[in-house]
Motif scaffolding. Structure first.
Motif, short mmCIF file in Angstrom:
data_model
loop_
_atom_site.label_atom_id
_atom_site.label_comp_id
_atom_site.label_asym_id
_atom_site.label_seq_id
_atom_site.Cartn_x
_atom_site.Cartn_y
_atom_site.Cartn_z
N PRO A 1 36.16 28.27 30.51
CA PRO A 1 36.82 28.26 31.82
C PRO A 1 36.92 26.84 32.36
N GLN A 2 38.06 26.54 33.00
CA GLN A 2 38.29 25.20 33.54
C GLN A 2 38.25 25.20 35.07
N THR A 3 37.64 26.23 35.64
CA THR A 3 37.62 26.40 37.10
C THR A 3 36.44 25.71 37.75
N TYR A 4 35.61 25.04 36.98
CA TYR A 4 34.30 24.56 37.40
C TYR A 4 33.38 25.77 37.48
N MET A 5 32.11 25.49 37.23
CA MET A 5 31.10 26.53 37.04
C MET A 5 31.13 27.62 38.11
N ASN A 6 31.17 27.22 39.39
CA ASN A 6 30.98 28.19 40.47
C ASN A 6 32.11 29.21 40.62
N LEU A 7 33.23 28.96 39.92
CA LEU A 7 34.36 29.91 39.98
C LEU A 7 34.66 30.49 38.60
N SER A 8 33.71 30.41 37.68
CA SER A 8 33.92 30.89 36.30
C SER A 8 34.46 32.31 36.26
N GLY A 9 34.00 33.16 37.18
CA GLY A 9 34.38 34.57 37.18
C GLY A 9 35.87 34.78 37.35
N GLU A 10 36.53 33.88 38.11
CA GLU A 10 37.97 34.05 38.35
C GLU A 10 38.75 33.96 37.05
N SER A 11 38.42 32.98 36.24
CA SER A 11 39.09 32.79 34.96
C SER A 11 38.77 33.95 34.01
N ILE A 12 37.49 34.32 33.94
CA ILE A 12 37.07 35.38 33.02
C ILE A 12 37.67 36.73 33.42
N ARG A 13 37.68 37.03 34.71
CA ARG A 13 38.28 38.29 35.20
C ARG A 13 39.74 38.39 34.76
N SER A 14 40.47 37.29 34.93
CA SER A 14 41.89 37.25 34.59
C SER A 14 42.10 37.50 33.09
N LEU A 15 41.26 36.90 32.25
CA LEU A 15 41.38 37.08 30.79
C LEU A 15 40.99 38.49 30.37
N VAL A 16 39.93 39.03 30.97
CA VAL A 16 39.49 40.40 30.68
C VAL A 16 40.63 41.37 30.99
N ASP A 17 41.29 41.17 32.13
CA ASP A 17 42.41 42.04 32.52
C ASP A 17 43.59 41.87 31.57
N TYR A 18 43.94 40.62 31.29
CA TYR A 18 45.11 40.35 30.47
C TYR A 18 44.97 40.94 29.07
N TYR A 19 43.78 40.75 28.45
CA TYR A 19 43.59 41.22 27.07
C TYR A 19 43.02 42.64 27.01
N LYS A 20 42.88 43.27 28.19
CA LYS A 20 42.38 44.65 28.28
C LYS A 20 41.08 44.84 27.47
N VAL A 21 40.16 43.93 27.74
CA VAL A 21 38.86 43.94 27.07
C VAL A 21 37.88 44.73 27.93
N ASP A 22 37.03 45.54 27.28
CA ASP A 22 35.98 46.26 27.99
C ASP A 22 34.81 45.30 28.20
N GLU A 23 34.65 44.83 29.46
CA GLU A 23 33.63 43.79 29.70
C GLU A 23 32.22 44.24 29.32
N GLU A 24 31.95 45.53 29.35
CA GLU A 24 30.59 45.99 29.07
C GLU A 24 30.26 45.93 27.57
N SER A 25 31.28 45.95 26.71
CA SER A 25 30.98 45.94 25.27
C SER A 25 31.71 44.85 24.49
N GLU A 26 32.72 44.20 25.13
CA GLU A 26 33.53 43.24 24.37
C GLU A 26 33.57 41.85 25.02
N LEU A 27 32.64 41.59 25.92
CA LEU A 27 32.56 40.27 26.55
C LEU A 27 31.17 39.70 26.28
N ILE A 28 31.14 38.46 25.80
CA ILE A 28 29.86 37.76 25.59
C ILE A 28 29.94 36.46 26.39
N VAL A 29 28.97 36.24 27.27
CA VAL A 29 28.96 35.03 28.10
C VAL A 29 27.75 34.18 27.69
N ILE A 30 27.99 32.90 27.48
CA ILE A 30 26.95 31.97 27.02
C ILE A 30 26.76 30.89 28.08
#
Length: 194
Positions: free
Chosen positions: A61-90
């Motif tokens: 994410p290029q949003t700076y740390m404190n807004l990481s969720g905005e970028s990730i939310r958008s990608l999860v929606d776009y790629y229709k990924v199930d965040e509970e089983s198909e998202l890994i955050v490091i």
């Protein structure tokens, strides 16, 4: 398809800081699996590729740390990924020794602003995460100054090992071996004797 997101701050001034270990693990994976993370999408740098036979999107994410969720939310929606089983955050963790890992399937933000943002945007605390230890903050240090600081030469070596272990852990998670990965990596590692 899996989204593997490493948290950090964009721009050169943050490169190599404790707070950017998520980016460093993504770079390790990109190098290991020959994936170019250079496409701009949803306020992130992303790269598509295959890891262990699974389609993945590596994300910085290029949003700076404190807004990481905005970028990730958008990608999860776009790629229709199930965040509970198909998202890994490091991301970085100041409660773990340098280069140590802790894998979790869910949990609170534990004071980490990047994770706070993701929890708030996704509306769930259930997603796979790999915490990479950056060492405890010395007393009298400001937390922000500490996590935006750089590693010592010795710590850099330990971190390199940690990044490789985190990349190994990612392939276990992709293969559904979450419990095995937790058993393997969630143990306290004794510091090497000098």
């Amino acid at each position: 398809m899996f989204i593997i997101a490493g948290l950090g701050n964009p721009t050169l001034q943050y490169e190599g800081t404790r707070h950017n270990v998520g980016f460093d693990v993504i770079d390790t994976l990109a190098e290991r699996y020959n994936i170019s993370v250079d496409t701009r999408k949803s306020r992130a740098l992303i790269g598509k590729g295959m890891i262990e036979g699974h389609k993945v999107i590596l994300v910085k994410p290029q949003t700076y740390m404190n807004l990481s969720g905005e970028s990730i939310r958008s990608l999860v929606d776009y790629y229709k990924v199930d965040e509970e089983s198909e998202l890994i955050v490091i991301y970085d963790d100041v409660s773990l020794g340098v280069g140590q890992l802790r894998i979790r399937k869910k949990g609170s933000a534990g004071g980490h602003n990047g994770i706070k943002s993701i929890l708030s945007e996704l509306g769930t605390d259930v997603f796979l995460r790999i915490k990479v230890g950056v060492g405890e903050k010395p007393r009298k240090y400001d937390l922000a100054d500490y996590v935006l600081g750089h590693f010592s030469k010795e710590e850099k070596e330990q971190m390199k090992e940690g990044y490789q272990k985190a990349a190994d852990a990612v392939s276990m998670l992709l293969n559904g071996e979450t419990e095995a990965a937790m058993n393997q990596y969630n143990r306290k590692v004794k510091p090497k004797e000098a």
